[in-house]
Design an enzyme around this catalytic site. Structure first.
Site, PDB file in Angstrom:
ATOM      1  N   ILE B 142      36.684  38.993  40.005  1.00  0.00           N
ATOM      2  CA  ILE B 142      35.294  39.415  39.817  1.00  0.00           C
ATOM      3  C   ILE B 142      35.256  40.677  38.957  1.00  0.00           C
ATOM      4  O   ILE B 142      35.910  41.673  39.285  1.00  0.00           O
ATOM      5  CB  ILE B 142      34.631  39.689  41.185  1.00  0.00           C
ATOM      6  CG1 ILE B 142      34.565  38.403  42.002  1.00  0.00           C
ATOM      7  CG2 ILE B 142      33.259  40.294  40.995  1.00  0.00           C
ATOM      8  CD1 ILE B 142      34.065  38.593  43.422  1.00  0.00           C
ATOM      9  N   CYS B 143      34.464  40.631  37.893  1.00  0.00           N
ATOM     10  CA  CYS B 143      34.250  41.779  36.997  1.00  0.00           C
ATOM     11  C   CYS B 143      35.611  42.295  36.500  1.00  0.00           C
ATOM     12  O   CYS B 143      36.382  41.524  35.934  1.00  0.00           O
ATOM     13  CB  CYS B 143      33.439  42.843  37.737  1.00  0.00           C
ATOM     14  SG  CYS B 143      32.902  44.201  36.691  1.00  0.00           S
ATOM     15  N   GLN B 144      35.922  43.561  36.723  1.00  0.00           N
ATOM     16  CA  GLN B 144      37.223  44.077  36.293  1.00  0.00           C
ATOM     17  C   GLN B 144      38.348  43.302  36.979  1.00  0.00           C
ATOM     18  O   GLN B 144      39.422  43.100  36.405  1.00  0.00           O
ATOM     19  CB  GLN B 144      37.322  45.567  36.643  1.00  0.00           C
ATOM     20  CG  GLN B 144      38.586  46.246  36.175  1.00  0.00           C
ATOM     21  CD  GLN B 144      38.782  47.609  36.828  1.00  0.00           C
ATOM     22  OE1 GLN B 144      38.423  47.809  37.996  1.00  0.00           O
ATOM     23  NE2 GLN B 144      39.320  48.554  36.077  1.00  0.00           N
ATOM     24  N   GLY B 146      38.293  40.239  37.427  1.00  0.00           N
ATOM     25  CA  GLY B 146      38.469  39.046  36.598  1.00  0.00           C
ATOM     26  C   GLY B 146      39.410  39.326  35.440  1.00  0.00           C
ATOM     27  O   GLY B 146      40.269  38.499  35.095  1.00  0.00           O
TER      28      GLY B 146
END
Lengths: 377, 351
Positions: B142-144, B146
């Protein structure tokens, strides 16, 4: 009020609501009397009555709330104050105009007066440059820098008030060349036994001036946003009037004001000027903090106390050791697994020799068991 | 047409709501977060690996490991019962693990990306694989997190069976990436050398400064509308708690992330090495599901969409979610669409 001050929170709330009712009744009455009698000169219960009401709340009730809730309440009240001040501006503008509630043109005259007042507030804040000078409704536009001040107050040993005072002092003395004098003094060659200490102090002073200038430049970029947002608000409100529409609530006007603010901000915040100003301000603060740390370390060292440099060295060594341990553990585990694999292969060969069949390939347990079951049948 | 007496009425109502809100706030109690039952199964320093208790009798055999960002806390994915992506995934029959990076302190300032990815994360993956006796698992970043998952999958492709990325920045130099522009002239070396760990508050300032008038102003005015509803107010306060619950960033990891990813864009431009491993996105050949949010102001859609051009997989699926960076976890539509979308995609590839 003094009787209720010692009562439970609920009684306080009742008392406050009672007082508010009287407050609103007074203002409603004044409002009905029309433009001639309206207290646009600041007479009446107070020059900024509604926002004062929120101040009252903030001082009276917020301290009684538990920690987390108090933090949120403080934030909410601060923002609410800006919103309520907009209500005040609109109210003053509309109550001072004749037939403002009956005719769209007269109504627009009142609203545009309020917008003009906001623009003036914004313009006067530009010359100040610092968020604290963005009083009243324009407070909303000081948010990025105000927030910055709060976030970074812990990053420097100089309290925010001091940097603000220094900024104001510098601004006031621009005309008489004081900044030039300070810069000159800070670059004077140092002499004698304490020359290194003097250089440190000069460097600190220079870093502080650099940071002040960087903040001023950043505020300058932001102040352009204020003017642009006010312009957008005026244009969008005028567009509505052109279509025969108006605002039906303060909230509607406020939401449009926020949209305009974001639009104006978006136009600027990705620009080279903004990104450079913001980065310069951050870098200048870090340089100031770096110099502070270096001087604090010198003082601590003189007192035979642990310094930040020593802590960094220790942390670095611990980290390197931890990495070596991780690698060793993994190497050991890998070696152990390899040894087990060799042992299994050896056993397999022995088993094959005993059975008189060549050893099969390494495989997981399940297929081998399946093969065995097949062979058994 | 707004009249003076209407303004008075509106301000009166507003003040009444604020008054009621103070009473409600005083009684609202602790703001609880994290809806789903979970157990810590592995811990190393401040990093904790959690295993969520399955909510279906026979969960999917290949577990899913969620990797969250170092910024903010992972409970955003499990905020409350009716706003929990993780609960949705469990209800879809997935077996879910989560890496919680914890709150680094001064002693952690020298942790770098090699420690996080080839150290902590790899050992979490190995732990799960050993426990389930499988060679690889499903990874969801998720986000960073990811971006980290992409790096991990490129460095250790044999350990990842299927990869899911959500609101993940890949190309950090797309024209609409404001955060990317802001760090361009930032002296990150001076910052880390000075501060050691980078305070979470400073990052928060950057994020809130992207939309300052909405995020630090308007939402508190809107809050007055829910002051009298304890349930809605508590939901608001949970979000608020999460937004300001920002761990400090381990200095060296922050320095590397800003320099290599934001400034030099090495993930797509090439030349990225983490520890002893080269990070080459073309080595990502496992099935990949990329979810991005169309209204994302933190990770612009273009920054995520770029992924398809750089990976080596032939099984690439994209899902565009109409919403923002946070809405993708907590909005009502997200509860319906995201867990089911992820679970359906995964199930089709593991069974």
């Amino acid at each position: 009020m003094s009787d209720t001050s010692s009562s439970a929170g609920g009684n306080w709330a009742d008392a406050w609501m009672q007082m508010q009712r009287q407050y609103w009744d007074t203002w409603s009455e004044l409002s009905k009397r029309g433009a001639a009698d309206s207290p646009t000169d600041g007479a009446g219960p107070g020059a900024a009555p509604w926002s004062q009401g929120l101040d009252f709340w903030s001082k009276l009730m917020a301290p009684a709330l538990p920690g987390e809730a108090r933090t949120w309440m403080d934030k909410a009240l601060e923002m609410n104050k800006g919103y309520v001040q907009m209500g005040e501006s609109l109210w003053k503008a509309l109550s001072s105009g004749k037939d403002a509630g009956a005719d769209l043109n007269a109504w627009w005259e009142g609203v545009s007066g309020a917008v003009k007042e906001m623009q003036q507030q914004a313009s006067s804040s530009i010359s100040g440059g610092m968020p604290d000078s963005w009083k009243g409704f324009a407070t909303l536009w000081g948010l990025p820098l105000d927030h910055w001040n709060r976030v970074t107050s812990a990053c420097s040993m100089f309290p925010g008030d001091m940097t603000k005072s220094l900024h104001e002092f510098n601004s006031a003395r621009q005309g008489d060349g004081l900044p030039d004098f300070l810069n000159g003094w800070l670059s004077t060659p140092t002499l004698g036994y304490t020359r290194e200490s003097q250089e440190d102090v000069q460097r600190l002073g220079q870093r502080l001036l650099d940071y002040q200038k960087a903040m001023q430049d950043y505020a300058g970029v932001l102040s352009g946003i204020v003017a642009r947002a006010a312009e957008l608000l005026r244009d969008k409100a005028l567009e509505r009037v052109g279509k025969g529409e108006s605002f039906d609530s303060v909230r509607e006007c406020y939401n449009l004001w926020v949209d305009c603010g974001e639009e104006a901000y978006a136009e600027v915040c990705a620009s080279d000027a903004f990104t450079r100003a913001q980065a310069t301000m951050t870098n200048a603060l870090m340089a100031l903090k770096h110099q502070e740390q270096s001087m604090i370390d010198e003082s601590l060292s003189a007192l035979n106390m642990p310094t930040r440099r020593e802590l960094d060295t220790s942390h670095r060594r611990v980290h390197r050791l931890q990495r070596r341990v991780w690698r060793l553990e993994e190497a050991l585990e890998a070696a152990g697994v390899a040894a087990l694999r060799d042992e299994v292969a050896g056993l397999r060969e022995e088993l094959a020799a005993l059975r008189g069949t060549p050893p099969g390939p390494a495989a997981t347990g399940a297929p081998r068991r399946a093969a065995k079951a097949k062979g058994d049948s | 047409m707004l009249r003076p007496d209407q303004i008075i009425q509106e301000m009166t109502d507003f003040n009444r709501k604020v008054a009621a809100g103070i009473g409600t706030l005083g009684q609202i109690g602790e703001i609880d977060v994290g809806a789903s039952a979970k157990d810590p199964v592995h811990q190393e320093d401040k990093v904790v690996l959690y295993h969520f208790r399955p909510r279906t009798p026979d969960p999917v055999k290949v577990p899913l490991l969620i990797v969250y960002a170092l910024v903010n806390r992972p409970y955003m994915a499990d905020l409350q019962e009716d706003r929990s992506m993780i609960r949705g995934l469990l209800d879809q029959g997935l077996d879910v693990y989560l890496v919680d990076w914890g709150y680094p302190d001064g002693a952690d300032r020298y942790l770098d990306l090699d420690d996080y990815l080839n150290g902590y994360l790899r050992r979490c993956v190995d732990f799960i694989c050993r426990k389930h006796q499988i060679p690889n698992l499903n990874l969801l970043g998720i986000c960073q997190g990811g971006t980290f998952s992409l790096c991990f999958s490129a460095m250790h492709p044999e350990k990842v069976r299927n990869l899911v990325t959500m609101v993940t920045p890949v190309d950090f130099h797309t024209p609409d990436n404001v955060l990317g522009k802001w760090v361009r002239d930032l002296d990150v070396d001076l910052m880390v050398d000075t501060l050691g760990n980078v305070p979470g508050e400073l990052l928060n300032w950057s994020f809130l400064s992207l939309k300052p008038f909405r995020l630090t102003g308007q939402k508190y005015i809107d809050m007055a509308d829910i002051f009298e509803d304890p349930v809605k107010l508590k939901n608001f306060l949970r979000m608020e708690k999460w937004i300001f619950d920002s761990p400090d960033q381990a200095g060296e990891a922050y320095r590397q992330f800003i320099t290599w990813f934001y400034k030099e864009n090495r993930l797509v431009a090439g030349g990225l090495r983490i520890g002893d491993h080269a990070v080459d996105l073309s080595r990502i050949t496992m099935p990949l599901f990329n979810v991005y949010a169309t209204e994302d102001h933190l990770v612009p859609p273009a920054a995520s969409i770029a992924l398809e051009r750089h990976v080596g997989t032939e099984d690439y699926t994209t899902m565009a979610f109409k919403g923002g960076h946070i809405g993708i976890y907590v909005s009502g539509r997200a509860q319906k669409d995201i867990p089911k979308g992820v679970a359906d995609w995964l199930k089709a590839r593991v069974q």
